[in-house]
Design a protein around this motif. Structure first.
Motif, short mmCIF file in Angstrom:
data_model
loop_
_atom_site.label_atom_id
_atom_site.label_comp_id
_atom_site.label_asym_id
_atom_site.label_seq_id
_atom_site.Cartn_x
_atom_site.Cartn_y
_atom_site.Cartn_z
N PRO A 202 0.81 -1.23 0.00
CA PRO A 202 0.00 0.00 0.00
C PRO A 202 0.84 1.27 0.00
O PRO A 202 0.43 2.28 -0.58
CB PRO A 202 -0.82 -0.13 1.29
CG PRO A 202 -0.85 -1.59 1.59
CD PRO A 202 0.45 -2.14 1.10
N ALA A 203 1.99 1.22 0.64
CA ALA A 203 2.87 2.39 0.68
C ALA A 203 4.08 2.21 -0.22
O ALA A 203 5.10 2.88 -0.06
CB ALA A 203 3.31 2.64 2.11
N GLY A 204 3.96 1.30 -1.18
CA GLY A 204 5.06 1.06 -2.11
C GLY A 204 6.16 0.17 -1.56
O GLY A 204 7.25 0.13 -2.12
N GLU A 205 5.86 -0.58 -0.48
CA GLU A 205 6.88 -1.44 0.10
C GLU A 205 7.04 -2.72 -0.71
O GLU A 205 6.12 -3.16 -1.41
CB GLU A 205 6.56 -1.77 1.56
CG GLU A 205 5.29 -2.57 1.78
CD GLU A 205 4.08 -1.68 2.02
OE1 GLU A 205 3.12 -2.18 2.64
OE2 GLU A 205 4.10 -0.50 1.59
N LEU A 206 8.22 -3.29 -0.60
CA LEU A 206 8.53 -4.54 -1.30
C LEU A 206 7.65 -5.65 -0.75
O LEU A 206 7.55 -5.85 0.46
CB LEU A 206 10.01 -4.87 -1.07
CG LEU A 206 10.60 -6.03 -1.87
CD1 LEU A 206 10.68 -5.68 -3.35
CD2 LEU A 206 11.99 -6.37 -1.32
N THR A 207 7.01 -6.40 -1.64
CA THR A 207 6.10 -7.47 -1.23
C THR A 207 6.63 -8.86 -1.56
O THR A 207 6.44 -9.80 -0.78
CB THR A 207 4.73 -7.30 -1.88
OG1 THR A 207 4.91 -7.12 -3.31
CG2 THR A 207 4.00 -6.10 -1.31
N HIS A 208 7.26 -9.02 -2.73
CA HIS A 208 7.78 -10.34 -3.08
C HIS A 208 9.03 -10.16 -3.93
O HIS A 208 9.13 -9.23 -4.74
CB HIS A 208 6.74 -11.21 -3.77
CG HIS A 208 6.01 -10.60 -4.92
ND1 HIS A 208 5.27 -9.43 -4.84
CD2 HIS A 208 5.88 -11.02 -6.22
CE1 HIS A 208 4.73 -9.15 -6.01
NE2 HIS A 208 5.08 -10.10 -6.86
N CYS A 209 9.98 -11.08 -3.72
CA CYS A 209 11.27 -10.92 -4.39
C CYS A 209 12.00 -12.26 -4.42
O CYS A 209 11.67 -13.20 -3.70
CB CYS A 209 12.12 -9.86 -3.70
SG CYS A 209 12.55 -10.24 -1.98
N ALA A 210 13.03 -12.30 -5.26
CA ALA A 210 13.95 -13.43 -5.35
C ALA A 210 15.36 -12.90 -5.16
O ALA A 210 15.75 -11.94 -5.84
CB ALA A 210 13.82 -14.13 -6.69
#
Length: 410
Positions: A202-210
């Motif tokens: 919602p605030a542009g935070e990282l949600t999923h990554c590799a």
């Protein structure tokens, strides 16, 4: 030999030497080591006037079904060459456990170098972790992925926040200190490490990554750590991994909890045979390399809520850690006789009830039972656990738990 808290100015050079002697501190990584030590409790044991053994623990939370329990993870047990086989590591680790228990930690966990050593401190072996290796071009994920954001070690705070917010199954562990993630991302100082991810919060935070590591950037293998909150996010990450398949021949990753990666691979059995003994061999390996033990039995059982009829039993619990804490005040382990209740509301109290069946177990075996690593009937065959057959059957029915999966190496 004296046991005491780590003092940075006094002990840092000795601690660096200890870690170099065990091969854990490459040149130029001293600052990273200091940050790692500061992530939790650090105790040392002296020999000849200087630190020769260092034990580190770090606080966090462990998911137990729908509960979050305070956990302390042992993140380092190291002894210098002049003090090996003097009993320092076990005695110092026991004191770290006692200090963590005194501060309200309910459980302790660690990654073991070999099965057996930490059993003497009451630890029991955790469940199997599956590590899969496959050609990313063989992934069968129909979704298309969006253009990801490039991540570097400088994004460690965002990655740590994403790890804390990731989907956690039963047994899932979060360690609080962000510098642990920073150290994990920069563990070898390799310029070949990189990350790809999506900032959909919602605030542009990282949600999923590799996060990827490789010693062969052209064709791999790539070693992946995936962070995600929803099934859709995981599938997008796998689609992203698939896009590397034009160039990369092999990726290796820990199988996510609740997911069978073979479901998503094209001709996995054929490809395993075709690549056997090659540099890009497809495989699926299982190994139990973590251990856990209960630090506070009443605290753990009070947070245990099971979907089963109430089950009451006597528990005669042994705990070998007491032998390392002779003469110490305070916590001496959880050995004792208890009346245990399992069900929607769990709990225990000291004593015995002659009308109830009795379970005898070491704390390590009981921790494995409580976590759901193996059923009571199986532990009665392979571990230090004994009970009448009828009670074993009742425990099997009551503790039908998912496989515990920490999803965080420590």
């Amino acid at each position: 030999m004296p046991f005491r808290p780590y003092e940075r100015e006094r002990d840092r050079e000795a601690a660096h030497r200890i870690w170099r002697e065990v091969g854990w501190l490459p040149p130029g990584r001293e600052e990273q080591f200091e940050r790692y030590v500061a992530c939790g409790r650090a105790l040392v044991a002296d020999a000849h006037g200087q630190a020769e053994c260092l034990v580190l623990t770090a606080p966090g939370r462990m998911r137990y079904l729908d509960e979050d329990l305070p956990i302390s993870c042992v993140t380092g047990v190291t002894t210098g060459r002049v003090a090996r086989k003097q009993g320092l590591a076990g005695a110092l680790a026991a004191r770290a456990l006692a200090a963590d228990a005194a501060e309200g930690m309910l459980v302790s966990a660690l990654g073991m170098f070999e099965q057996g050593y930490y059993n003497q401190l009451g630890f029991g072996t955790g469940g199997y972790e599956h590590h899969v290796a496959f050609d990313p071009a063989h992934l069968q994920v129909p979704e298309r992925h969006r253009v990801p954001r490039r991540l570097t070690v400088d994004d460690w705070e965002a990655v740590h926040a994403a790890r804390l917010a990731r989907r956690r199954a039963h047994g899932g562990v979060n360690l609080h200190c962000a510098d642990i993630t920073r150290s994990d991302m920069d563990s070898d100082g390799s310029e070949e490490a990189f990350g790809l991810g999506y900032a959909d919060g919602p605030a542009g935070e990282l949600t999923h990554c590799a996060w990827c590591r490789t010693t062969g950037a052209e064709h791999g293998p790539y070693r992946l750590e995936l962070v995600w909150r929803t099934g859709a996010q995981l599938r997008e990450l796998l689609a992203l991994v698939r896009s590397l398949g034009d160039q990369v021949h092999l990726v290796k990753m820990r199988e996510p909890a609740g997911v069978q990666m073979q479901d998503l691979l094209r001709q996995p059995i054929k490809h395993r045979s075709v690549t056997q003994r090659s540099d890009y061999e497809s495989s699926n390996h299982a190994l139990a390399y973590w251990q856990a033990r209960i630090l506070d039995l009443p605290g753990c059982l009070a947070r245990t809520h099971l979907e089963c009829p109430p089950l009451r039993l006597n528990l005669r619990l042994s705990d070998p850690v007491a032998a390392f804490l002779e003469g110490e005040e305070g916590w001496r382990g959880v050995e004792g006789h208890y009346v245990v209740t399992l069900g929607a509301e769990g709990g225990c109290e000291p004593g015995e009830d002659a009308s109830l069946p009795t379970l005898e177990a070491s704390v390590g075996a009981f921790t494995r039972l409580w976590l759901g690593v193996r059923p009571a009937s199986g532990l009665a065959i392979t571990d230090d656990l004994r009970a009448p057959d009828a009670l074993l059957a009742s425990l099997d029915a009551a503790l039908r738990l998912p496989d515990p999966r920490p999803d965080w190496d420590f």
